[in-house]
Design a protein around this motif. Structure first.
Motif, mmCIF file in Angstrom:
data_model
loop_
_atom_site.group_PDB
_atom_site.id
_atom_site.type_symbol
_atom_site.label_atom_id
_atom_site.label_comp_id
_atom_site.label_asym_id
_atom_site.label_seq_id
_atom_site.Cartn_x
_atom_site.Cartn_y
_atom_site.Cartn_z
ATOM 1 N N PRO A 1 15.015 26.285 37.379
ATOM 2 C CA PRO A 1 14.494 25.746 36.162
ATOM 3 C C PRO A 1 15.369 25.868 34.982
ATOM 4 C CG PRO A 1 12.699 26.088 37.559
ATOM 5 C CD PRO A 1 13.945 26.662 38.110
ATOM 6 N N GLU A 2 15.590 27.115 35.034
ATOM 7 C CA GLU A 2 16.675 27.490 33.691
ATOM 8 C C GLU A 2 17.966 26.701 33.708
ATOM 9 O OE1 GLU A 2 13.696 30.368 34.968
ATOM 10 O OE2 GLU A 2 15.130 29.747 36.121
ATOM 11 N N ALA A 3 18.419 26.427 34.840
ATOM 12 C CA ALA A 3 19.813 25.606 34.898
ATOM 13 C C ALA A 3 19.492 24.303 34.517
ATOM 14 C CB ALA A 3 20.249 25.740 36.317
ATOM 15 N N VAL A 4 18.244 23.711 34.730
ATOM 16 C CA VAL A 4 17.883 22.284 34.084
ATOM 17 C C VAL A 4 18.061 22.581 32.591
ATOM 18 C CG1 VAL A 4 16.063 20.708 33.820
ATOM 19 C CG2 VAL A 4 16.568 21.468 36.182
ATOM 20 N N TRP B 1 5.127 16.664 41.786
ATOM 21 C CA TRP B 1 5.686 16.880 43.149
ATOM 22 C C TRP B 1 6.162 18.353 43.267
ATOM 23 C CZ3 TRP B 1 11.002 17.805 42.980
ATOM 24 C CH2 TRP B 1 11.538 17.187 41.984
ATOM 25 N N GLY B 2 6.030 19.083 42.310
ATOM 26 C CA GLY B 2 6.638 20.601 42.265
ATOM 27 C C GLY B 2 7.923 21.007 41.488
ATOM 28 N N GLY B 3 8.719 19.942 41.538
ATOM 29 C CA GLY B 3 10.127 20.251 40.712
ATOM 30 C C GLY B 3 9.915 20.443 39.363
ATOM 31 N N TYR B 4 11.066 20.476 38.669
ATOM 32 C CA TYR B 4 11.303 20.762 37.243
ATOM 33 C C TYR B 4 12.426 19.784 36.891
ATOM 34 C CZ TYR B 4 11.915 23.213 32.717
ATOM 35 O OH TYR B 4 11.858 23.327 31.303
ATOM 36 N N THR B 5 12.336 18.762 35.891
ATOM 37 C CA THR B 5 13.145 17.855 35.572
ATOM 38 C C THR B 5 13.070 17.281 34.267
ATOM 39 O OG1 THR B 5 12.046 15.719 36.044
ATOM 40 C CG2 THR B 5 12.998 16.724 37.761
ATOM 41 N N GLY B 6 14.338 17.000 33.701
ATOM 42 C CA GLY B 6 14.496 16.631 32.353
ATOM 43 C C GLY B 6 15.644 15.380 32.362
ATOM 44 N N TYR B 7 15.600 14.431 31.352
ATOM 45 C CA TYR B 7 16.532 13.194 31.329
ATOM 46 C C TYR B 7 17.396 13.208 30.016
ATOM 47 C CZ TYR B 7 14.023 11.235 35.046
ATOM 48 O OH TYR B 7 13.323 11.113 36.083
ATOM 49 N N PHE B 8 18.459 12.837 30.172
ATOM 50 C CA PHE B 8 19.367 12.551 29.093
ATOM 51 C C PHE B 8 20.034 11.246 29.051
ATOM 52 C CE2 PHE B 8 22.555 14.775 31.653
ATOM 53 C CZ PHE B 8 23.699 14.009 31.546
ATOM 54 N N ARG C 1 20.485 6.777 32.361
ATOM 55 C CA ARG C 1 19.833 7.869 32.178
ATOM 56 C C ARG C 1 20.191 8.877 33.541
ATOM 57 N NH1 ARG C 1 18.771 5.638 27.951
ATOM 58 N NH2 ARG C 1 16.553 5.924 27.030
ATOM 59 N N TRP C 2 20.371 10.014 32.973
ATOM 60 C CA TRP C 2 20.667 11.236 33.935
ATOM 61 C C TRP C 2 19.349 11.957 34.104
ATOM 62 C CZ3 TRP C 2 24.856 12.154 37.150
ATOM 63 C CH2 TRP C 2 26.085 11.265 36.877
ATOM 64 N N GLU C 3 19.092 12.244 35.215
ATOM 65 C CA GLU C 3 17.970 13.243 35.551
ATOM 66 C C GLU C 3 18.593 14.726 35.892
ATOM 67 O OE1 GLU C 3 14.001 13.943 38.264
ATOM 68 O OE2 GLU C 3 15.769 12.804 39.293
ATOM 69 N N VAL C 4 18.033 15.586 35.193
ATOM 70 C CA VAL C 4 18.699 17.020 35.821
ATOM 71 C C VAL C 4 17.564 17.660 36.141
ATOM 72 C CG1 VAL C 4 19.604 18.906 34.831
ATOM 73 C CG2 VAL C 4 20.130 16.976 33.700
ATOM 74 N N ALA C 5 17.718 17.807 37.521
ATOM 75 C CA ALA C 5 16.535 18.350 38.401
ATOM 76 C C ALA C 5 16.641 19.740 39.408
ATOM 77 C CB ALA C 5 16.014 17.402 39.430
ATOM 78 N N TRP C 6 15.816 20.452 39.372
ATOM 79 C CA TRP C 6 15.504 21.622 40.266
ATOM 80 C C TRP C 6 14.298 21.051 41.337
ATOM 81 C CZ3 TRP C 6 10.917 24.385 41.265
ATOM 82 C CH2 TRP C 6 11.321 25.378 42.178
#
Length: 137
Positions: free
Chosen positions: A81-84, A107-114, A121-126
């Motif tokens: 998540p820190e890498a996200v 669903w248990g993951g950690y994500t953001g978008y740019f 749109r790019w999703e950055v996800a763990w």
């Protein structure tokens, strides 16, 4: 037909602007550059192609316009998540707009978008467990 993707092609309004964002801003390295196109290796045997929109239309067909987002996202998975949060900050510094902060998903993951300069749109996800093992080098 083999089950694989060789290219993801994005029709872009200005190849120089897209190149600055991906290469200078995000720090990616182009593999092939030619008039009207920049191709960036993004995985084993996979290229991201940033192709001049008018040349795209001449070969593929007209691009649709309208409100809302293109019904596609591209994803970049990372190991934590820190890498996200770190990648989202890099995108922010590169001029990405918008950037949404990372959040824990149902669903248990950690994500953001740019968004890139053309609005893709790019999703950055763990992702927990096996997905990270399969997707993150």
């Amino acid at each position: 037909m083999d089950q694989r993707i060789s290219f993801v092609t994005l029709a872009v309004r200005d190849v120089a602007v897209a190149r600055r964002f991906y290469v200078d801003g995000l720090g990616w390295r182009p593999g092939v550059e030619a008039p009207g196109v920049v191709m960036i290796p993004v995985g084993e045997r996979v290229m991201l192609s940033l192709w001049d929109e008018s040349e795209f239309e001449a070969e593929v067909g007209p691009v649709r316009r309208g409100s809302g987002l293109a019904p596609i996202t591209l994803a970049h998975n990372v190991a934590s998540p820190e890498a996200v949060d770190g990648v989202l900050e890099t995108a922010r510094r590169a001029g990405a707009d918008p950037v949404t902060d990372g959040v824990t998903r149902a669903w248990g993951g950690y994500t953001g978008y740019f968004g890139d300069p053309d609005g893709y749109r790019w999703e950055v996800a763990w992702a927990p467990g096996e997905l990270t093992e399969r997707l993150v080098p």
